[in-house]
Design a protein around this motif. Structure first.
Motif, PDB file in Angstrom:
ATOM      1  N   ALA A 289       0.841  -1.204   0.000  1.00  0.00           N
ATOM      2  CA  ALA A 289       0.000   0.000   0.000  1.00  0.00           C
ATOM      3  C   ALA A 289       0.872   1.248   0.000  1.00  0.00           C
ATOM      4  O   ALA A 289       0.617   2.194  -0.746  1.00  0.00           O
ATOM      5  N   ALA A 290       1.901   1.252   0.825  1.00  0.00           N
ATOM      6  CA  ALA A 290       2.799   2.406   0.885  1.00  0.00           C
ATOM      7  C   ALA A 290       3.508   2.603  -0.447  1.00  0.00           C
ATOM      8  O   ALA A 290       3.619   3.728  -0.945  1.00  0.00           O
ATOM      9  N   GLU A 291       3.953   1.512  -1.017  1.00  0.00           N
ATOM     10  CA  GLU A 291       4.634   1.589  -2.315  1.00  0.00           C
ATOM     11  C   GLU A 291       3.671   2.112  -3.377  1.00  0.00           C
ATOM     12  O   GLU A 291       4.036   2.927  -4.223  1.00  0.00           O
ATOM     13  N   GLY A 292       2.419   1.666  -3.319  1.00  0.00           N
ATOM     14  CA  GLY A 292       1.404   2.125  -4.267  1.00  0.00           C
ATOM     15  C   GLY A 292       1.098   3.606  -4.118  1.00  0.00           C
ATOM     16  O   GLY A 292       0.663   4.253  -5.057  1.00  0.00           O
ATOM     17  N   LEU A 293       1.332   4.136  -2.921  1.00  0.00           N
ATOM     18  CA  LEU A 293       1.128   5.559  -2.676  1.00  0.00           C
ATOM     19  C   LEU A 293       2.345   6.378  -3.085  1.00  0.00           C
ATOM     20  O   LEU A 293       2.335   7.602  -2.988  1.00  0.00           O
ATOM     21  N   GLY A 294       3.392   5.674  -3.526  1.00  0.00           N
ATOM     22  CA  GLY A 294       4.597   6.370  -3.964  1.00  0.00           C
ATOM     23  C   GLY A 294       5.425   6.918  -2.825  1.00  0.00           C
ATOM     24  O   GLY A 294       6.179   7.868  -3.009  1.00  0.00           O
ATOM     25  N   ARG A 295       5.288   6.342  -1.626  1.00  0.00           N
ATOM     26  CA  ARG A 295       6.044   6.814  -0.475  1.00  0.00           C
ATOM     27  C   ARG A 295       7.495   6.386  -0.601  1.00  0.00           C
ATOM     28  O   ARG A 295       7.784   5.262  -0.970  1.00  0.00           O
ATOM     29  N   ASP A 296       8.401   7.289  -0.291  1.00  0.00           N
ATOM     30  CA  ASP A 296       9.836   7.041  -0.370  1.00  0.00           C
ATOM     31  C   ASP A 296      10.377   6.826   1.034  1.00  0.00           C
ATOM     32  O   ASP A 296      10.315   7.738   1.858  1.00  0.00           O
ATOM     33  N   PRO A 297      10.901   5.620   1.324  1.00  0.00           N
ATOM     34  CA  PRO A 297      11.383   5.350   2.684  1.00  0.00           C
ATOM     35  C   PRO A 297      12.526   6.270   3.099  1.00  0.00           C
ATOM     36  O   PRO A 297      12.754   6.476   4.274  1.00  0.00           O
ATOM     37  N   SER A 298      13.239   6.879   2.161  1.00  0.00           N
ATOM     38  CA  SER A 298      14.336   7.778   2.527  1.00  0.00           C
ATOM     39  C   SER A 298      13.816   9.080   3.131  1.00  0.00           C
ATOM     40  O   SER A 298      14.581   9.849   3.707  1.00  0.00           O
ATOM     41  N   GLN A 299      12.511   9.345   3.027  1.00  0.00           N
ATOM     42  CA  GLN A 299      11.926  10.561   3.586  1.00  0.00           C
ATOM     43  C   GLN A 299      11.578  10.412   5.061  1.00  0.00           C
ATOM     44  O   GLN A 299      11.152  11.370   5.688  1.00  0.00           O
ATOM     45  N   LEU A 300      11.750   9.219   5.614  1.00  0.00           N
ATOM     46  CA  LEU A 300      11.448   9.014   7.022  1.00  0.00           C
ATOM     47  C   LEU A 300      12.519   9.649   7.891  1.00  0.00           C
ATOM     48  O   LEU A 300      13.695   9.640   7.546  1.00  0.00           O
ATOM     49  N   PRO A 301      12.147  10.186   9.037  1.00  0.00           N
ATOM     50  CA  PRO A 301      13.140  10.763   9.941  1.00  0.00           C
ATOM     51  C   PRO A 301      14.071   9.678  10.464  1.00  0.00           C
ATOM     52  O   PRO A 301      13.672   8.533  10.621  1.00  0.00           O
ATOM     53  N   ASP A 302      15.310  10.049  10.757  1.00  0.00           N
ATOM     54  CA  ASP A 302      16.249   9.108  11.362  1.00  0.00           C
ATOM     55  C   ASP A 302      15.733   8.699  12.724  1.00  0.00           C
ATOM     56  O   ASP A 302      15.144   9.495  13.450  1.00  0.00           O
ATOM     57  N   GLY A 303      15.963   7.413  13.063  1.00  0.00           N
ATOM     58  CA  GLY A 303      15.586   6.927  14.383  1.00  0.00           C
ATOM     59  C   GLY A 303      14.104   6.733  14.574  1.00  0.00           C
ATOM     60  O   GLY A 303      13.628   6.711  15.696  1.00  0.00           O
TER      61      GLY A 303
ATOM     62  N   VAL B  41       7.294   0.278   7.994  1.00  0.00           N
ATOM     63  CA  VAL B  41       5.873   0.303   7.670  1.00  0.00           C
ATOM     64  C   VAL B  41       5.018   1.129   8.626  1.00  0.00           C
ATOM     65  O   VAL B  41       4.336   2.042   8.189  1.00  0.00           O
ATOM     66  N   PRO B  42       5.024   0.873   9.908  1.00  0.00           N
ATOM     67  CA  PRO B  42       4.136   1.634  10.780  1.00  0.00           C
ATOM     68  C   PRO B  42       4.430   3.125  10.750  1.00  0.00           C
ATOM     69  O   PRO B  42       3.523   3.937  10.704  1.00  0.00           O
ATOM     70  N   ALA B  43       5.701   3.487  10.784  1.00  0.00           N
ATOM     71  CA  ALA B  43       6.055   4.908  10.757  1.00  0.00           C
ATOM     72  C   ALA B  43       5.621   5.527   9.449  1.00  0.00           C
ATOM     73  O   ALA B  43       5.118   6.648   9.412  1.00  0.00           O
ATOM     74  N   LEU B  44       5.791   4.811   8.368  1.00  0.00           N
ATOM     75  CA  LEU B  44       5.466   5.324   7.055  1.00  0.00           C
ATOM     76  C   LEU B  44       3.978   5.601   6.917  1.00  0.00           C
ATOM     77  O   LEU B  44       3.568   6.590   6.335  1.00  0.00           O
ATOM     78  N   LEU B  45       3.174   4.723   7.481  1.00  0.00           N
ATOM     79  CA  LEU B  45       1.729   4.869   7.338  1.00  0.00           C
ATOM     80  C   LEU B  45       1.077   5.509   8.564  1.00  0.00           C
ATOM     81  O   LEU B  45      -0.125   5.730   8.569  1.00  0.00           O
ATOM     82  N   GLY B  46       1.872   5.772   9.592  1.00  0.00           N
ATOM     83  CA  GLY B  46       1.327   6.422  10.772  1.00  0.00           C
ATOM     84  C   GLY B  46       0.645   5.462  11.735  1.00  0.00           C
ATOM     85  O   GLY B  46      -0.153   5.876  12.557  1.00  0.00           O
ATOM     86  N   TYR B  47       0.956   4.165  11.642  1.00  0.00           N
ATOM     87  CA  TYR B  47       0.361   3.191  12.539  1.00  0.00           C
ATOM     88  C   TYR B  47       1.394   2.695  13.516  1.00  0.00           C
ATOM     89  O   TYR B  47       2.496   2.350  13.133  1.00  0.00           O
ATOM     90  N   GLY B  48       1.041   2.616  14.767  1.00  0.00           N
ATOM     91  CA  GLY B  48       1.913   1.994  15.768  1.00  0.00           C
ATOM     92  C   GLY B  48       1.602   0.516  15.836  1.00  0.00           C
ATOM     93  O   GLY B  48       0.508   0.146  16.190  1.00  0.00           O
ATOM     94  N   LEU B  49       2.555  -0.307  15.441  1.00  0.00           N
ATOM     95  CA  LEU B  49       2.310  -1.747  15.466  1.00  0.00           C
ATOM     96  C   LEU B  49       3.094  -2.338  16.595  1.00  0.00           C
ATOM     97  O   LEU B  49       3.963  -2.922  16.678  1.00  0.00           O
TER      98      LEU B  49
END
Length: 100
Positions: free
Chosen positions: A65-79, A92-100
């Motif tokens: 789903a994240a890939e389909g949304l065109g989300r780039d994992p390099s845009q995630l904050p460090d840590g 995944v959870p950080a990218l989509l805003g879910y705490g797993l």
């Protein structure tokens, strides 16, 4: 399909739930996962209620789903906290805003 590609964990067949996307090898609609998470439920509750879906399948579906949304994992904050890096290297959870 190239040999190196991993098949999708999501499957759609008109003979299964009228073609609704389901987790491959199950009759569990992928929408159920998003409904659970959107309602604030943890991934573990979804997995407990749908034991035919593995944790790996659920995380892979979120990655797709994240890939389909065109989300780039390099845009995630460090840590970034929580989640796991999957086959696409996404948190995944950080990218989509879910705490797993």
């Amino acid at each position: 399909m190239r040999v190196s590609e991993t098949p999708s964990v999501i499957h759609s067949d008109p003979e299964i739930l009228g073609g609704a996307p389901v987790f491959r090898g199950t009759r569990v609609p992928v929408k159920n996962l998003f409904d659970y998470l959107e309602a604030g439920n943890p991934l573990e509750r979804f997995l407990d209620h749908f034991p035919t879906v593995s944790r790996e399948q659920a995380l892979a579906a979120l990655e797709e789903a994240a890939e389909g949304l065109g989300r780039d994992p390099s845009q995630l904050p460090d840590g970034e906290q929580g989640g796991s890096s999957g086959r696409y290297g996404l948190r995944v959870p950080a990218l989509l805003g879910y705490g797993l």
